[in-house]
Design a protein around this motif. Structure first.
Motif, PDB file in Angstrom:
ATOM      1  N   MET A 258      14.314  10.112   7.314  1.00  0.00           N
ATOM      2  CA  MET A 258      13.287   9.404   7.992  1.00  0.00           C
ATOM      3  C   MET A 258      13.762   7.882   8.428  1.00  0.00           C
ATOM      4  N   GLU A 259      13.587   7.405   9.409  1.00  0.00           N
ATOM      5  CA  GLU A 259      14.043   5.859   9.931  1.00  0.00           C
ATOM      6  C   GLU A 259      13.194   5.172   9.226  1.00  0.00           C
ATOM      7  N   ASN A 260      13.882   3.848   8.978  1.00  0.00           N
ATOM      8  CA  ASN A 260      13.167   2.858   8.196  1.00  0.00           C
ATOM      9  C   ASN A 260      11.674   2.384   8.812  1.00  0.00           C
ATOM     10  N   SER A 261      11.638   2.264  10.134  1.00  0.00           N
ATOM     11  CA  SER A 261      10.649   1.860  10.854  1.00  0.00           C
ATOM     12  C   SER A 261       9.441   2.911  10.745  1.00  0.00           C
ATOM     13  N   GLN A 262       9.619   3.986  10.250  1.00  0.00           N
ATOM     14  CA  GLN A 262       8.726   5.164  10.526  1.00  0.00           C
ATOM     15  C   GLN A 262       7.674   5.336   9.357  1.00  0.00           C
ATOM     16  N   ILE A 263       8.318   4.466   8.188  1.00  0.00           N
ATOM     17  CA  ILE A 263       7.717   4.484   6.695  1.00  0.00           C
ATOM     18  C   ILE A 263       6.457   3.925   6.724  1.00  0.00           C
ATOM     19  N   GLU A 264       5.126   4.249   6.497  1.00  0.00           N
ATOM     20  CA  GLU A 264       3.948   3.513   6.328  1.00  0.00           C
ATOM     21  C   GLU A 264       4.125   2.593   5.210  1.00  0.00           C
ATOM     22  N   ARG A 265       3.812   1.387   5.550  1.00  0.00           N
ATOM     23  CA  ARG A 265       3.966   0.531   4.372  1.00  0.00           C
ATOM     24  C   ARG A 265       2.900  -0.595   4.245  1.00  0.00           C
ATOM     25  N   ARG A 266       2.682  -1.152   3.006  1.00  0.00           N
ATOM     26  CA  ARG A 266       1.744  -2.158   2.866  1.00  0.00           C
ATOM     27  C   ARG A 266       2.543  -3.551   2.426  1.00  0.00           C
ATOM     28  N   LEU A 267       2.167  -4.463   2.911  1.00  0.00           N
ATOM     29  CA  LEU A 267       2.652  -5.784   2.759  1.00  0.00           C
ATOM     30  C   LEU A 267       1.830  -6.692   2.185  1.00  0.00           C
ATOM     31  N   LEU A 268       1.727  -7.070   0.607  1.00  0.00           N
ATOM     32  CA  LEU A 268       0.923  -7.813   0.207  1.00  0.00           C
ATOM     33  C   LEU A 268       1.351  -9.071  -0.096  1.00  0.00           C
ATOM     34  N   VAL A 269       0.519 -10.213   0.411  1.00  0.00           N
ATOM     35  CA  VAL A 269       0.683 -11.377   0.437  1.00  0.00           C
ATOM     36  C   VAL A 269      -0.249 -12.090  -0.456  1.00  0.00           C
ATOM     37  N   CYS A 270       0.355 -12.615  -1.785  1.00  0.00           N
ATOM     38  CA  CYS A 270      -0.559 -13.238  -2.665  1.00  0.00           C
ATOM     39  C   CYS A 270      -1.270 -14.394  -2.000  1.00  0.00           C
ATOM     40  N   GLN A 271      -2.605 -14.415  -2.471  1.00  0.00           N
ATOM     41  CA  GLN A 271      -3.365 -15.628  -1.836  1.00  0.00           C
ATOM     42  C   GLN A 271      -4.137 -16.021  -3.301  1.00  0.00           C
ATOM     43  N   ASN A 272      -3.585 -15.852  -4.385  1.00  0.00           N
ATOM     44  CA  ASN A 272      -4.196 -16.584  -5.610  1.00  0.00           C
ATOM     45  C   ASN A 272      -3.815 -18.124  -5.632  1.00  0.00           C
ATOM     46  N   ARG A 273      -4.189 -18.818  -6.558  1.00  0.00           N
ATOM     47  CA  ARG A 273      -4.232 -20.081  -6.638  1.00  0.00           C
ATOM     48  C   ARG A 273      -2.875 -20.659  -6.635  1.00  0.00           C
ATOM     49  N   THR A 274      -1.899 -20.301  -7.317  1.00  0.00           N
ATOM     50  CA  THR A 274      -0.573 -20.897  -7.325  1.00  0.00           C
ATOM     51  C   THR A 274       0.080 -20.709  -6.216  1.00  0.00           C
ATOM     52  N   CYS A 275       0.158 -19.333  -5.578  1.00  0.00           N
ATOM     53  CA  CYS A 275       0.722 -19.137  -4.460  1.00  0.00           C
ATOM     54  C   CYS A 275       0.231 -20.029  -3.137  1.00  0.00           C
ATOM     55  N   ARG A 276      -1.171 -20.150  -3.211  1.00  0.00           N
ATOM     56  CA  ARG A 276      -1.790 -21.100  -2.211  1.00  0.00           C
ATOM     57  C   ARG A 276      -1.361 -22.188  -2.036  1.00  0.00           C
ATOM     58  N   LYS A 277      -1.193 -23.091  -3.402  1.00  0.00           N
ATOM     59  CA  LYS A 277      -0.726 -24.267  -3.409  1.00  0.00           C
ATOM     60  C   LYS A 277       0.555 -24.344  -2.870  1.00  0.00           C
ATOM     61  N   GLN A 278       1.389 -23.112  -2.941  1.00  0.00           N
ATOM     62  CA  GLN A 278       2.658 -23.181  -2.296  1.00  0.00           C
ATOM     63  C   GLN A 278       2.912 -22.749  -0.864  1.00  0.00           C
ATOM     64  N   GLY A 279       1.701 -22.444  -0.018  1.00  0.00           N
ATOM     65  CA  GLY A 279       1.429 -22.487   1.149  1.00  0.00           C
ATOM     66  C   GLY A 279       1.561 -20.875   1.703  1.00  0.00           C
ATOM     67  N   SER A 280       0.742 -19.979   0.704  1.00  0.00           N
ATOM     68  CA  SER A 280       0.799 -18.596   0.974  1.00  0.00           C
ATOM     69  C   SER A 280      -0.327 -18.345   2.353  1.00  0.00           C
ATOM     70  N   ALA A 281      -1.175 -19.037   2.275  1.00  0.00           N
ATOM     71  CA  ALA A 281      -2.139 -18.761   3.601  1.00  0.00           C
ATOM     72  C   ALA A 281      -1.492 -19.034   4.843  1.00  0.00           C
ATOM     73  N   LYS A 282      -0.465 -19.966   4.949  1.00  0.00           N
ATOM     74  CA  LYS A 282       0.518 -19.920   6.299  1.00  0.00           C
ATOM     75  C   LYS A 282       1.288 -18.817   6.462  1.00  0.00           C
TER      76      LYS A 282
ATOM     77  N   MET B  43       3.491  -5.271  13.838  1.00  0.00           N
ATOM     78  CA  MET B  43       4.370  -4.559  13.153  1.00  0.00           C
ATOM     79  C   MET B  43       3.909  -3.165  13.152  1.00  0.00           C
ATOM     80  N   PRO B  44       4.517  -2.246  13.735  1.00  0.00           N
ATOM     81  CA  PRO B  44       4.071  -0.827  13.743  1.00  0.00           C
ATOM     82  C   PRO B  44       4.527  -0.466  12.312  1.00  0.00           C
ATOM     83  N   ASN B  45       3.360   0.756  11.749  1.00  0.00           N
ATOM     84  CA  ASN B  45       3.497   1.230  10.450  1.00  0.00           C
ATOM     85  C   ASN B  45       3.317   0.344   9.201  1.00  0.00           C
ATOM     86  N   ILE B  46       2.887  -1.273   9.400  1.00  0.00           N
ATOM     87  CA  ILE B  46       2.897  -1.874   8.272  1.00  0.00           C
ATOM     88  C   ILE B  46       1.694  -2.638   8.521  1.00  0.00           C
ATOM     89  N   THR B  47       0.816  -2.414   7.071  1.00  0.00           N
ATOM     90  CA  THR B  47      -0.573  -3.333   7.024  1.00  0.00           C
ATOM     91  C   THR B  47      -0.231  -4.233   6.350  1.00  0.00           C
TER      92      THR B  47
END
Ligand code: FES
Length: 82
Positions: A1-25, A35-39
């Motif tokens: 299967m090609e890399n781009s066909q895999i269903e993926r989840r991309l998690l971006v931490c929004q907890n306190r420490t990461c938010r202070k470091q700019g995770s909202a942006k 991004m097809p196939n990436i949630t």
């Protein structure tokens, strides 16, 4: 299967420490791209707070730390979109 066909989840931490470091942006920047196939989801603490903003890509469990909005195009091109 090609890399781009895999269903993926991309998690971006929004907890306190990461938010202070700019995770909202980081989350907002990922949402701008079609991004097809990436949630994109916000997450609670991923347990690596000193290295934020943290992202985690599933199912491969790829971790990225110190993610800046200007790095996102490179991450997508090299690792997510094949
Ligand atoms: S606050 Fe983001 S990994 Fe802990």
């Amino acid at each position: 299967m090609e890399n781009s066909q895999i269903e993926r989840r991309l998690l971006v931490c929004q907890n306190r420490t990461c938010r202070k470091q700019g995770s909202a942006k980081v989350l907002a920047t990922f949402h701008k791209f079609d991004m097809p196939n990436i949630t994109v989801e916000k997450s609670g603490c991923l347990g690596k707070c000193g290295n934020g903003p943290m992202i985690l890509v599933l199912p491969e469990e790829l971790w990225y730390g110190h993610v800046e909005p200007q790095n996102i195009a490179v991450i997508m091109e090299k690792y997510l979109l094949g």
